[in-house]
Design an enzyme around this catalytic site. Structure first.
Site, PDB file in Angstrom:
ATOM      1  N   SER A 194       0.822  -1.214   0.000  1.00 56.49           N
ATOM      2  CA  SER A 194       0.000   0.000   0.000  1.00 56.49           C
ATOM      3  C   SER A 194       0.852   1.259   0.000  1.00 56.49           C
ATOM      4  CB  SER A 194      -0.937  -0.013   1.210  1.00 56.49           C
ATOM      5  OG  SER A 194      -1.856  -1.083   1.120  1.00 56.49           O
ATOM      6  N   ALA A 195       1.807   1.343   0.914  1.00 56.66           N
ATOM      7  CA  ALA A 195       2.643   2.545   0.988  1.00 56.66           C
ATOM      8  C   ALA A 195       3.571   2.661  -0.207  1.00 56.66           C
ATOM      9  CB  ALA A 195       3.443   2.535   2.289  1.00 56.66           C
ATOM     10  N   GLU A 233      10.003  -5.478  -5.340  1.00 53.88           N
ATOM     11  CA  GLU A 233       8.926  -6.241  -4.724  1.00 53.88           C
ATOM     12  C   GLU A 233       9.303  -7.721  -4.708  1.00 53.88           C
ATOM     13  OE1 GLU A 233       5.896  -8.128  -3.153  1.00 53.88           O
ATOM     14  OE2 GLU A 233       6.053  -5.933  -3.077  1.00 53.88           O
ATOM     15  N   ALA A 234       9.188  -8.339  -3.528  1.00 53.11           N
ATOM     16  CA  ALA A 234       9.559  -9.753  -3.393  1.00 53.11           C
ATOM     17  C   ALA A 234       8.570 -10.684  -4.074  1.00 53.11           C
ATOM     18  CB  ALA A 234       9.684 -10.114  -1.911  1.00 53.11           C
ATOM     19  N   HIS A 294      -4.135  -6.685  11.194  1.00 49.06           N
ATOM     20  CA  HIS A 294      -3.804  -5.267  11.282  1.00 49.06           C
ATOM     21  C   HIS A 294      -2.545  -5.054  12.133  1.00 49.06           C
ATOM     22  CE1 HIS A 294      -8.399  -4.443  10.726  1.00 49.06           C
ATOM     23  NE2 HIS A 294      -7.793  -4.734   9.582  1.00 49.06           N
TER      24      HIS A 294
END
Length: 547
Positions: A17-18, A38-39, A476
């Site tokens: 998201s970030a 990105e993994a 979360h």
């Protein structure tokens, strides 16, 4: 030895998201070159984009790092799953698409108790509005032309029509907009869905920016360490397959790997508790004892009932019908599969001194395990309904510790769930509140026998036993690179997300949040990233809005 070295202005680690927000905003400056590592892989799986497919993604642990906690002492020694997205879009590509900002008091608490005046509600609201394209258009509290599409849940079900008046009978108040002035009460849930399909951070931010010549995205790239020279972050080392590669950053390295991966990468790079690093043969470069500490998450207890009247999802799950529904959603953005079977969300205060809502109730109108059937080859599943009771403000704090200096070895996750009596009192009260709603006369045509915890369990001890044996996380987790002033011994980053003691290195993701909000965290993470993008670009931040 590294096979190649390339230089960029900014390197972003993680396309969650970030990371997607940062990639989009930073590349708005055409003379700035940005690399995103990105993994996971690309978000091309159709199940990602069909909202009703969320249950399949979660239960199948699809596009997921496959994290589990260590055995939790208060949860009967269970190892509890900790699903985190390993795919373009990160957890916004695998979550339940809930759009919830929390309560305004959460951000004022950050400002006052954590000495972060620039993150009060008045400062956060402009960035919530900037991120959002609300279906009803802009307003005092809502944004109208941002990248992230948000809408009310459109799920229709007679159970919902009965649930709302039942909840009002218990004393909950109707709330027209749970992301308006306050989120107390019951209202229609809101989701990040656009044209009937998931609007992840990748869909909203990253994909539109991919055509820019100054953005490079590499997938299946596991970052192994941040290169720190003379107190500055100058680049990263990463693996792609059998190759080891280096990328250098002329301006900043930005960790956006999330609450688990960002602190792990800091530790692997020599930033953390020196004693803990030394145990794994890692040379300490910056002593920050808060790295990996302050871990928090929402604990959720599931209440499951027999559904007496089969609902819309049950009828649609006959295999010929659900095939049409899935195709209708994926190709036309229409039909039952464009939403999740629930739609109603409540925020309540069950403890006498609660300053913000301390429980969240999520109505479930169908079982998470609902699947296709076709008589006589496969019998229909038993329809169900119920709710998820979420304890919103844990006092417990967990931690992450390295299991190995090998970047491919998962870090140890110790959540330390439910370690205080107040937490137990809160979740018990939440369970009893949901039971009270379910017991109202209007719910009798829908809610049958309570399967879990079962009405035989009534006492505090019996409810505690149920929670210990079945509670999980609502996914979360946050707080492991806590934002705070240098005087805060547990702070990892300053109020501008810069890592204390290392120049040109920031962390921008859920790990910087100092404590949990009264709701889901994807919208706040995007808010933080929107503001951080302005800070990184050296722009004036949006002025506070006092409403």
């Amino acid at each position: 030895m590294p096979s190649s070295v390339k230089t960029y202005d900014h390197i972003i680690i993680g396309a969650g998201s970030a990371g997607c927000v940062l990639a989009s905003r930073l590349t708005e400056d055409k003379d700035v070159k940005v690399l995103v590592l990105e993994a996971g892989g690309w978000d091309r799986d159709p199940w990602i984009h069909i909202p009703l497919g969320w249950g399949r993604i979660l239960l199948g642990r699809m596009h997921d790092w496959m994290y589990f906690t260590e055995p939790e002492p208060t949860m009967n020694g269970r190892r509890i799953e900790c699903a985190r997205g390993k795919v373009i879009g990160g957890s916004s590509s695998i979550n339940a698409m809930a759009y919830s900002r929390g309560h305004r008091g959460d951000y004022d608490r950050w400002a006052e108790q954590h000495n972060l005046p620039g993150w009060s509600y008045a400062h956060a609201l402009p960035y919530f509005k900037k991120q959002e394209r609300w279906e009803k258009g802009p307003g005092t509290y809502r944004g109208g032309d941002g990248p992230l599409a948000t809408r009310f849940s459109d799920y229709q079900d007679p159970l919902i029509d009965a649930y709302v008046p039942a909840a009002l009978e218990t004393g909950l108040k109707w709330n027209d907009d749970l992301n308006g002035p306050e989120n107390d009460g019951i209202g229609r849930g809101q989701n990040t869905i656009r044209n009937g399909k998931r609007c992840s951070a990748a869909v909203a931010y990253l994909h539109p920016a991919l055509s820019r010549g100054n953005l490079t995205v590499e997938v299946n790239a596991l970052v192994t360490r941040v290169l720190i020279e003379a107190g500055q972050a100058v680049g990263v080392e990463y693996r792609k397959g059998s190759e080891t590669m280096i990328a250098r950053a002329s301006r900043e390295v930005i960790l956006a790997g999330g609450v688990i991966n960002s602190p792990q990468l800091l530790m692997l790079s020599g930033v953390g508790d020196p004693d803990a690093l030394r145990a794994h043969g890692i040379k300490s470069k910056v002593a920050l004892k808060g790295v990996g500490r302050n871990l928090q998450d929402h604990v959720v207890a599931y209440i499951n009932n027999v559904r007496l009247q089969p609902g819309p999802v049950h009828r649609a799950m006959r295999i010929d019908r659900i095939a049409r529904e899935l195709a209708n959603c994926y190709f036309r953005g229409k039909g039952l599969a464009t939403d999740l079977p629930g739609g109603m969300v409540s925020f309540a205060r069950v403890m006498p001194d609660a300053k913000v809502p301390d429980v969240q109730l999520l109505l479930s109108a169908a079982p998470l395990s609902a699947g296709p059937y076709l008589k006589p080859f496969k019998q229909p599943y038993a329809d169900g309904c119920g709710g998820r009771v979420v304890m919103l403000h844990p006092e417990s704090r967990g931690e992450l510790t390295l299991a190995s200096a090998d970047p491919a070895t998962p870090i140890r996750i110790k959540q330390n769930f439910m370690s205080t009596e107040r937490e137990w009192k809160t979740i018990r009260a939440g369970i009893r509140l949901f039971r009270e709603i379910a017991s109202k006369p209007g719910m009798k045509p829908f809610f049958g026998e309570e399967l879990t915890p079962g009405m035989a369990r009534q006492t505090d001890a019996e409810l505690d036993e149920f929670v210990r044996g079945s509670a999980i996380t609502l996914h979360h987790p946050l707080g492991t690179c806590k934002m705070g002033q240098a005087s805060d011994g547990m702070a990892v980053v300053d109020p501008e997300c810069r890592v204390h003691g290392v120049e040109r290195l920031r962390v921008v993701d859920a790990s910087v949040m100092p404590d949990l909000i009264s709701g889901n965290i994807n919208a706040p993470v995007i808010m933080i990233a929107e503001k951080a993008a302005d800070l990184i670009r050296g722009r004036e931040t949006l002025p506070p809005v006092n409403v």
